[in-house]
Motif scaffolding. Structure first.
Motif, PDB file in Angstrom:
ATOM      1  N   ARG A 632       0.834  -1.218   0.000  1.00 54.62           N
ATOM      2  CA  ARG A 632       0.000   0.000   0.000  1.00 54.62           C
ATOM      3  C   ARG A 632       0.863   1.261   0.000  1.00 54.62           C
ATOM      4  N   GLU A 633       2.071   1.136   0.555  1.00 55.64           N
ATOM      5  CA  GLU A 633       2.965   2.290   0.609  1.00 55.64           C
ATOM      6  C   GLU A 633       3.932   2.327  -0.566  1.00 55.64           C
ATOM      7  N   GLY A 634       3.656   1.489  -1.568  1.00 57.36           N
ATOM      8  CA  GLY A 634       4.430   1.550  -2.798  1.00 57.36           C
ATOM      9  C   GLY A 634       5.703   0.736  -2.818  1.00 57.36           C
ATOM     10  N   ILE A 635       5.881  -0.160  -1.849  1.00 56.73           N
ATOM     11  CA  ILE A 635       7.073  -1.015  -1.826  1.00 56.73           C
ATOM     12  C   ILE A 635       6.666  -2.407  -2.307  1.00 56.73           C
ATOM     13  N   SER A 636       7.055  -2.736  -3.520  1.00 54.73           N
ATOM     14  CA  SER A 636       6.684  -4.042  -4.062  1.00 54.73           C
ATOM     15  C   SER A 636       7.498  -5.129  -3.350  1.00 54.73           C
ATOM     16  N   THR A 637       6.779  -6.134  -2.875  1.00 53.95           N
ATOM     17  CA  THR A 637       7.385  -7.089  -1.935  1.00 53.95           C
ATOM     18  C   THR A 637       7.105  -8.521  -2.345  1.00 53.95           C
ATOM     19  N   ARG A 638       8.059  -9.376  -2.090  1.00 55.21           N
ATOM     20  CA  ARG A 638       7.839 -10.821  -2.167  1.00 55.21           C
ATOM     21  C   ARG A 638       8.242 -11.436  -0.829  1.00 55.21           C
ATOM     22  N   VAL A 639       7.501 -12.449  -0.416  1.00 58.53           N
ATOM     23  CA  VAL A 639       7.808 -13.169   0.826  1.00 58.53           C
ATOM     24  C   VAL A 639       8.296 -14.555   0.445  1.00 58.53           C
ATOM     25  N   ILE A 640       9.473 -14.882   0.876  1.00 59.30           N
ATOM     26  CA  ILE A 640      10.078 -16.178   0.575  1.00 59.30           C
ATOM     27  C   ILE A 640      10.044 -17.031   1.841  1.00 59.30           C
ATOM     28  N   ASP A 641       9.331 -18.133   1.764  1.00 60.90           N
ATOM     29  CA  ASP A 641       9.196 -19.058   2.890  1.00 60.90           C
ATOM     30  C   ASP A 641      10.239 -20.160   2.719  1.00 60.90           C
ATOM     31  N   LEU A 642      11.206 -20.205   3.622  1.00 62.59           N
ATOM     32  CA  LEU A 642      12.299 -21.173   3.497  1.00 62.59           C
ATOM     33  C   LEU A 642      11.807 -22.618   3.524  1.00 62.59           C
ATOM     34  N   ARG A 643      10.870 -22.905   4.423  1.00 63.27           N
ATOM     35  CA  ARG A 643      10.337 -24.260   4.638  1.00 63.27           C
ATOM     36  C   ARG A 643      11.386 -25.220   5.204  1.00 63.27           C
ATOM     37  N   TRP A 644      12.537 -25.306   4.582  1.00 63.58           N
ATOM     38  CA  TRP A 644      13.597 -26.238   4.987  1.00 63.58           C
ATOM     39  C   TRP A 644      14.697 -25.431   5.656  1.00 63.58           C
ATOM     40  N   ILE A 645      14.880 -25.654   6.954  1.00 61.37           N
ATOM     41  CA  ILE A 645      15.784 -24.820   7.741  1.00 61.37           C
ATOM     42  C   ILE A 645      17.174 -25.426   7.850  1.00 61.37           C
ATOM     43  N   SER A 646      17.242 -26.740   7.774  1.00 64.66           N
ATOM     44  CA  SER A 646      18.543 -27.409   7.791  1.00 64.66           C
ATOM     45  C   SER A 646      18.448 -28.685   6.959  1.00 64.66           C
ATOM     46  N   PRO A 647      19.292 -28.836   5.939  1.00 61.67           N
ATOM     47  CA  PRO A 647      20.199 -27.811   5.443  1.00 61.67           C
ATOM     48  C   PRO A 647      19.438 -26.678   4.764  1.00 61.67           C
ATOM     49  N   LEU A 648      20.000 -25.481   4.803  1.00 59.47           N
ATOM     50  CA  LEU A 648      19.349 -24.342   4.163  1.00 59.47           C
ATOM     51  C   LEU A 648      19.250 -24.565   2.658  1.00 59.47           C
ATOM     52  N   PRO A 649      18.111 -24.215   2.060  1.00 60.89           N
ATOM     53  CA  PRO A 649      17.927 -24.428   0.611  1.00 60.89           C
ATOM     54  C   PRO A 649      18.605 -23.320  -0.199  1.00 60.89           C
ATOM     55  N   GLU A 650      19.915 -23.296  -0.179  1.00 69.04           N
ATOM     56  CA  GLU A 650      20.648 -22.156  -0.731  1.00 69.04           C
ATOM     57  C   GLU A 650      20.422 -21.973  -2.228  1.00 69.04           C
TER      58      GLU A 650
END
Length: 730
Positions: A632-650
């Motif tokens: 709403r404030e003009g900052i286009s955003t994406r949310v990335i859900d890792l899901r897998w914390i270990s090992p990190l999904p690099e």
């Protein structure tokens, strides 16, 4: 002259002069031929102990905790079957040697010499540690000195009864097997051991089959601390549900007879027994340990005078099985042979690099029956009216329940276990109806002991089951985490991938529960799980992902033999709405049973390029709320859900961040030791854009109105995000 040399010279002198300790006459079912075999095993064990010290002095060996004084364990091995899985005390070399004599084609001396030399050709550990163990001999490797192997031995014993009712696809043990588990008198006092004894008695008291033989090797001392005389007998002779046996480990004939009686009791009654064996400890604890610094010399010499090999020579003589001069020849030849074999073993290759050491952290894949999904008729019978409800959006806890139902229908080797998981259906209702659908043997209500819950799962996996143990709250894991770190995850590492215990551990955790429990039931620390090599840690943020990820976790355990922790955010179990009351924005429809989210696959919500918020669990929910405000404030955003914390999904994370101008890490774990530390390192090493983090404080969680004040909020996330985008600095 060190104590090992003194004991050696004593043996040579006393046997040569027929100066043998007094004792009872040989009696019992042990044949003269078998007695000679037991003596030979003891001689070989003793010679290996002496050689290990010589190897260490020469810089060619790396382990000197020996079995001298415990040679009577060879008689116990002779009383059992090679098909009886054995979890060994680290002083049980004689047991392993004697068992090798029961199995054709073994090269036990060469194998153990390679282990002492830390050669990569060591057939059990591949040079990673000096351990007792052998796939051919049904001996999983053990390194523990504190009896942490007892809970999983109990789990294997439980699996034998269950296998009679429901044979798993990868069953490893015959149905008439028993499980053997040995330990020292000092280790018997450890909380892990005490929990296993209590669980065994608790189980047996209810007439649940549990063919488990506990064996306490009582040499009266733990390193330098003496065990009070009579303590073991006083502690275990009257334990409810556990039959007590006792023998003198210095007398091979008595030891064989009593061990045979105890094994027969366990095998026929399918109940646990406790075999208390008197032993002595020779040489001190290990090579660097000098017992005369903390024990009177007279006591040390008294133990040396009671050398079990001296008693064995007398018994063999009196039984007419072997004359002392022949026994002396066997002993000397054993020592000479060990020296020759060890001289060759130290020339064999050793591990040289990190890749070689780490090669067995991840176990090998195994062939499994094809998965065709749950049977439609079975689904209709199991779900009943829930089938109609699947067309409507539901909360996370219900979707997890349905996913477990489908998985248990598809894979009959799956068993759930934990406190309150059965009749009650779990504290949050996640396992409701599962016990009525699948029975109490597949949905097991356990006693309140997290070490035993995890041990039950680890042990059942040894015999081909696919266990899904539940830890009721993440805060409750910490008194039992060594079952994951020191047992489950290390098993493929120390067995070179030959032994595995695949499992999916469900844990309810993280924070944001309103006004309930404080840090006893809200725990936002994941460090202990992320620190375990080879362990997979998965955290869903919504019901759709939870169902799909749980299926992948089961596949990873079943097909790839992995140890997986599936951490379920408690606060999101009942979550319905996202932006405003009644919008139902966080509920999902149940996915088709064939759908899953692969290991390493991240989630992405939105395509914004101004800002990417990298997060997981509750952070995904809060960041999605914050993203609406930012848009709403003009900052286009994406949310990335890792899901897998270990090992990190690099790899997947790198792709998901392609083209973004700023990265904000939102981490509900603590500022110090939290997930964000690894993610900040990832950003520094892989990105050329500004990044920042919003984390929880380094604090425990409070009860009441302050339940969330130490953790990220949607308002706080939006504020930090705006500062980052406007400031543009790391």
């Amino acid at each position: 002259m060190d104590r090992a040399e003194i004991v050696h010279q004593n043996f040579l002198t006393r046997v040569g002069g027929n100066d043998l300790p007094e004792g009872r006459a040989p009696a019992g079912p042990l044949t003269p031929e078998a007695a000679v075999g037991i003596f030979r095993a003891g001689c070989l064990s003793r010679a290996l102990d002496r050689q290990s010290r010589a190897m260490q002095k020469a810089g060619q060996g790396f382990y000197t905790i020996g079995s001298s004084g415990h040679e009577g364990m060879a008689a116990v091995a002779a009383a059992l079957r090679p098909s009886d899985m054995a979890f060994l005390h680290y002083r049980d070399a004689a047991f392993q040697i004697a068992r090798a004599d029961q199995v054709p084609g073994q090269t036990i001396l060469w194998d153990m010499a390679l282990s002492f030399a830390a050669s990569s050709e060591d057939p059990i550990s591949g040079g990673r540690h000096k351990v007792l163990g052998s796939k051919a001999l049904n001996i999983p490797p053990q390194t523990s000195t504190i009896a942490s192997h007892l809970p999983k031995a109990l789990g294997v014993a439980y699996s034998l009864g269950m296998a009679r009712r429901r044979a798993p696809e990868h069953q490893a043990l015959p149905e008439d097997s028993i499980v053997y588990c040995s330990f020292g008198d000092a280790s018997a006092n450890h909380s892990t051991a005490q929990g296993a004894f209590n669980t065994a008695g608790w189980t047996s008291y209810q007439s649940v089959p549990l063919p488990l033989l506990f064996v306490c090797e009582d040499n009266g001392i733990g390193i330098s601390v003496k065990t009070p005389k009579g303590w073991i007998a006083a502690s275990f002779a009257q334990r409810p549900g556990i039959k007590y046996f006792h023998c003198d480990g210095l007398d091979m004939f008595e030891t064989y007879r009593v061990a045979q009686e105890a094994a027969e009791y366990v095998r026929t009654r399918r109940k646990p027994a406790f075999l208390h064996i008197r032993t002595v400890r020779l040489y001190g604890h290990a090579g660097a340990d000098v017992p005369t610094t903390y024990m009177p010399k007279s006591e040390v010499e008294a133990d040396e005078a009671n050398d079990p090999l001296l008693h064995s020579v007398r018994l063999l003589r009196d039984a007419g099985a072997m004359a002392p001069d022949e026994a002396l020849r066997v002993y000397v030849e054993s020592c000479d042979r060990v020296v020759r074999v060890a001289d060759e073993a130290v020339t064999r290759p050793r591990l040289q690099d990190a890749k070689g050491v780490m090669a067995s952290l991840v176990p090998p894949k195994r062939a499994c029956r094809p998965s065709n999904g749950p049977d439609s008729a079975a689904r209709e019978a199991a779900f009943g009216s829930d089938l109609r409800a699947m067309s409507e959006p539901q909360i996370m806890s219900r979707l997890i329940n349905w996913a477990m139902t489908d998985l248990m229908l598809e894979h009959p080797e799956i068993a759930l276990m934990g406190e309150d998981v059965g009749r009650k259906g779990g504290v949050y209702g996640v396992t409701q109806k599962l016990q009525s659908r699948f029975g109490p043997d597949r949905v097991i209500d356990t006693l309140l002991d997290e070490q035993s819950i995890l041990g039950l799962g680890i042990g059942m996996a040894h015999n081909g089951f696919l266990p899904i143990p539940e830890i009721q709250f993440l805060a409750y894991l910490h008194n039992a985490e060594d079952q994951l770190r020191g047992e489950a995850a290390t098993l493929p590492f120390f067995s070179n991938g030959q032994y595995t215990n695949p499992m999916v551990v469900r844990i309810a955790g993280l924070g944001y529960q309103k006004g309930f429990g404080g840090h006893f039931h809200n725990d936002n620390s994941l460090a202990v799980l992320r620190d375990i090599p080879g362990l997979i840690l998965a955290i869903p943020s919504n019901g759709l992902d939870a169902a799909k990820m749980l299926r992948e976790c089961v596949r990873l355990a079943r097909e790839e033999q992995r140890v997986v922790v599936f951490l379920e955010p408690i606060a999101l179990y009942p979550m319905r709405d996202l932006h405003e009351a009644g919008d139902g924005g966080w509920m999902c429809r149940y996915p088709d049973p064939s759908e899953r989210i692969a290991l390493g696959e991240v989630g992405q919500h939105g395509e914004g390029r101004d800002l990417a918020i990298v997060t997981f669990g509750n952070g995904t929910y809060l960041s999605t709320k914050a993203a609406q405000q930012l848009e709403r404030e003009g900052i286009s955003t994406r949310v990335i859900d890792l899901r897998w914390i270990s090992p990190l999904p690099e790899e997947a994370l790198r792709a998901a961040l392609e083209g973004v101008k700023n990265v904000l890490i939102v981490d509900e774990t603590r500022h110090s030791g939290g997930v964000a530390e690894a993610l900040m390192a990832f950003c520094a090493e892989n990105l050329d854009v500004p990044f920042a983090r919003e984390t929880a404080e380094d604090s425990f969680i409070a009860t009441g109105p302050a339940y969330a004040v130490t953790m990220p909020s949607d308002v706080g996330i939006a504020s930090v995000a705006k500062s980052l985008v406007k400031g543009g600095a790391k």
